[in-house]
Design a protein around this motif. Structure first.
Motif, PDB file in Angstrom:
ATOM      1  N   GLU A  27      -4.816  26.380  20.330  1.00 50.52           N
ATOM      2  CA  GLU A  27      -4.543  27.804  20.549  1.00 50.52           C
ATOM      3  C   GLU A  27      -5.291  28.312  21.771  1.00 50.52           C
ATOM      4  N   GLN A  28      -6.530  27.874  21.917  1.00 54.00           N
ATOM      5  CA  GLN A  28      -7.324  28.297  23.055  1.00 54.00           C
ATOM      6  C   GLN A  28      -6.701  27.791  24.356  1.00 54.00           C
ATOM      7  N   ALA A  29      -6.245  26.577  24.348  1.00 50.76           N
ATOM      8  CA  ALA A  29      -5.603  26.008  25.530  1.00 50.76           C
ATOM      9  C   ALA A  29      -4.301  26.730  25.848  1.00 50.76           C
ATOM     10  N   ALA A  30      -3.681  27.320  24.845  1.00 47.86           N
ATOM     11  CA  ALA A  30      -2.403  28.007  25.049  1.00 47.86           C
ATOM     12  C   ALA A  30      -2.545  29.205  25.968  1.00 47.86           C
ATOM     13  N   ALA A  31      -3.731  29.734  26.062  1.00 43.05           N
ATOM     14  CA  ALA A  31      -3.939  30.884  26.936  1.00 43.05           C
ATOM     15  C   ALA A  31      -3.633  30.526  28.387  1.00 43.05           C
ATOM     16  N   VAL A  32      -3.810  29.256  28.734  1.00 43.55           N
ATOM     17  CA  VAL A  32      -3.550  28.827  30.110  1.00 43.55           C
ATOM     18  C   VAL A  32      -2.422  27.796  30.181  1.00 43.55           C
ATOM     19  N   ALA A  33      -1.985  27.298  29.046  1.00 42.98           N
ATOM     20  CA  ALA A  33      -0.962  26.238  29.020  1.00 42.98           C
ATOM     21  C   ALA A  33       0.433  26.827  28.860  1.00 42.98           C
ATOM     22  N   ASP A  34       1.403  25.985  28.980  1.00 37.59           N
ATOM     23  CA  ASP A  34       2.801  26.342  28.801  1.00 37.59           C
ATOM     24  C   ASP A  34       3.065  26.588  27.321  1.00 37.59           C
ATOM     25  N   PRO A  35       3.526  27.781  26.936  1.00 40.97           N
ATOM     26  CA  PRO A  35       3.784  28.066  25.514  1.00 40.97           C
ATOM     27  C   PRO A  35       4.802  27.121  24.888  1.00 40.97           C
ATOM     28  N   PRO A  83       7.014  36.990  22.508  1.00 39.50           N
ATOM     29  CA  PRO A  83       8.124  37.558  21.725  1.00 39.50           C
ATOM     30  C   PRO A  83       9.516  37.203  22.244  1.00 39.50           C
ATOM     31  N   ASP A  84       9.640  36.822  23.510  1.00 41.16           N
ATOM     32  CA  ASP A  84      10.961  36.499  24.051  1.00 41.16           C
ATOM     33  C   ASP A  84      11.343  35.038  23.858  1.00 41.16           C
ATOM     34  N   ALA A  85      10.410  34.225  23.389  1.00 40.42           N
ATOM     35  CA  ALA A  85      10.659  32.796  23.177  1.00 40.42           C
ATOM     36  C   ALA A  85      11.253  32.577  21.778  1.00 40.42           C
TER      37      ALA A  85
END
Length: 82
Positions: A18-26, A64-66
């Motif tokens: 989750e922490q990596a998601a802040a900078v990673a591709d969702p 929300p758009d994904a």
């Protein structure tokens, strides 16, 4: 998957993901979480399934758009009506 990649993946927690998601591709995070949920589902690891579902809810709220990851997880948990 290589042995090194498997070891690295095994040592990463949902919280770290989750922490990596802040900078990673969702999208990449969603695929990883879905794979993690499937693995936990196959072994009956309810604690891990819950952790992944909480991460999926957070991801769904931040993107929300994904496509909704929880919809995918629900598809795994419940058999489709015939």
């Amino acid at each position: 998957m290589s042995d090194l990649a498997a070891k690295r993946r095994a040592s990463i927690t949902v919280a770290q993901a989750e922490q990596a998601a802040a900078v990673a591709d969702p999208d990449r995070l969603a695929v990883s979480l879905l794979s993690e949920f499937r693995a936990a589902w196959s072994t009956g690891d309810h604690d891990q399934m819950t952790a992944v579902m909480l991460a999926a809810i957070d991801l769904d709220q931040t993107t929300p758009d994904a496509p909704r990851l929880m919809d995918e997880i629900r598809g795994i948990r419940y058999q489709a009506a015939a």
